[in-house]
Design an enzyme around this catalytic site. Structure first.
Site, PDB file in Angstrom:
ATOM      1  N   ASP A  24     -50.271  19.825  -2.421  1.00 53.56           N
ATOM      2  CA  ASP A  24     -49.296  18.816  -1.951  1.00 53.56           C
ATOM      3  C   ASP A  24     -49.447  17.418  -2.568  1.00 53.56           C
ATOM      4  O   ASP A  24     -49.294  16.399  -1.858  1.00 53.56           O
ATOM      5  CB  ASP A  24     -49.356  18.695  -0.417  1.00 53.56           C
ATOM      6  CG  ASP A  24     -49.070  20.007   0.290  1.00 53.56           C
ATOM      7  OD1 ASP A  24     -48.799  21.001  -0.389  1.00 53.56           O
ATOM      8  OD2 ASP A  24     -49.133  20.026   1.541  1.00 53.56           O
ATOM      9  N   LYS A 129     -44.215  25.609   0.553  1.00 55.44           N
ATOM     10  CA  LYS A 129     -44.679  26.080   1.872  1.00 55.44           C
ATOM     11  C   LYS A 129     -44.048  25.235   2.976  1.00 55.44           C
ATOM     12  O   LYS A 129     -43.989  23.998   2.853  1.00 55.44           O
ATOM     13  CB  LYS A 129     -46.207  26.037   1.939  1.00 55.44           C
ATOM     14  CG  LYS A 129     -46.827  24.667   1.732  1.00 55.44           C
ATOM     15  CD  LYS A 129     -48.346  24.800   1.676  1.00 55.44           C
ATOM     16  CE  LYS A 129     -49.028  23.470   1.511  1.00 55.44           C
ATOM     17  NZ  LYS A 129     -48.901  22.543   2.630  1.00 55.44           N
ATOM     18  N   CYS A 162     -53.509  19.686   5.296  1.00 53.68           N
ATOM     19  CA  CYS A 162     -53.101  20.856   4.495  1.00 53.68           C
ATOM     20  C   CYS A 162     -54.247  21.467   3.702  1.00 53.68           C
ATOM     21  O   CYS A 162     -54.278  22.680   3.492  1.00 53.68           O
ATOM     22  CB  CYS A 162     -51.929  20.488   3.607  1.00 53.68           C
ATOM     23  SG  CYS A 162     -50.431  20.188   4.593  1.00 53.68           S
TER      24      CYS A 162
HETATM   25  C1  C5J Z   1     -50.404  17.432   4.140  1.00 54.95           C
HETATM   26  C2  C5J Z   1     -49.529  16.239   6.036  1.00 54.95           C
HETATM   27  N1  C5J Z   1     -50.058  17.856   2.933  1.00 54.95           N
HETATM   28  N2  C5J Z   1     -50.613  15.479   6.180  1.00 54.95           N
HETATM   29  N3  C5J Z   1     -49.402  17.089   4.994  1.00 54.95           N
HETATM   30  O1  C5J Z   1     -51.571  17.324   4.472  1.00 54.95           O
HETATM   31  O2  C5J Z   1     -48.624  16.156   6.833  1.00 54.95           O
END
Ligand code: C5J
Length: 226
Positions: A24, A129, A162
């Protein structure tokens, strides 16, 4: 086999059956005016992972390791976004709302895509995702199996959300995970520190933790022998 000096002990892996998984590293989380910043977060805390992660990515590519990128986000009609996620809290912008980088966390929007510094190369897998973990609602598990991957080197953001969810999902499925401490980041430094400690606690209850220097020196030593 290659061995990395890690916590709680040596992490041994075969680069041929290991994937570098970059979680991400999207504009919505990492750039000013993205979703993360609209939630009141300091994105510089995430941006500090970019230089070491660029080095790891370059080395993984040079050594022929499998590289997989993930993106958290939703289809434009939000049918894959449960109300529990959509309606939580009191953010100034919600998922799907128009923001400075397009609709927040919506697939196909500018902000949803991966930052230029870590742009996937043609042929690298990008997993979209809907959740925090990379296995939930995706083909990630099937793609790993198809490639014969048994170990994951995990980087990206955020450490306690994540990254952690993916590592927990992977650990339950039998993958051996190494989390890179300086290539993962959080808006909350304390959460980052404790999340890493949790991975390696109790003899490595979820996996192993090392910094990028330890991984790079192991990969470089292996290249010298090969
Ligand atoms: C991820 C989030 N990628 N913190 N998303 O950790 O909402």
């Amino acid at each position: 086999m290659t061995t990395v000096d890690a916590a709680p002990g040596a992490y041994t892996f075969d680069p041929a059956t290991t994937a570098l998984v970059i979680i991400d590293m999207q504009r919505d989380f990492c750039e000013p005016e993205g979703f993360g910043e609209t939630l009141g977060n300091d994105v510089s805390l995430l941006r500090s992972v970019i230089p070491p992660l660029q080095e790891v990515l370059a080395t993984a590519r040079a050594t022929g390791m499998t590289v997989i990128h993930t993106r958290e986000g939703h289809v434009p009609d939000l049918s894959d976004c449960p109300p529990a996620k959509l309606n939580r809290g009191e953010p100034s912008l919600r998922i799907g709302d128009p923001g400075p980088k397009g609709r927040i966390l919506i697939r196909g929007e500018y902000g949803h895509d991966i930052i230029d510094e870590l742009k996937p190369e043609p042929g690298e897998l990008v997993i979209d995702k809907p959740g925090k973990g990379s296995f939930h609602g995706t083909t990630f598990g099937a793609e790993l199996e198809a490639r014969g991957i048994t170990s994951l080197v995990v980087a990206g953001v955020t450490t306690e959300v994540c990254v952690h969810t993916t590592v927990r999902e992977a650990n339950d499925r039998g993958y051996e995970c190494l989390v890179l401490s300086d290539c993962t980041g959080s808006y909350f430094p304390e959460f980052h520190r404790v999340a890493l400690e949790m991975v390696a606690a109790q003899g490595g209850i979820f996996g192993w933790v090392a910094d990028s220097t330890a991984l790079l020196s192991a990969l470089t030593a292996q290249e010298a022998v090969a």
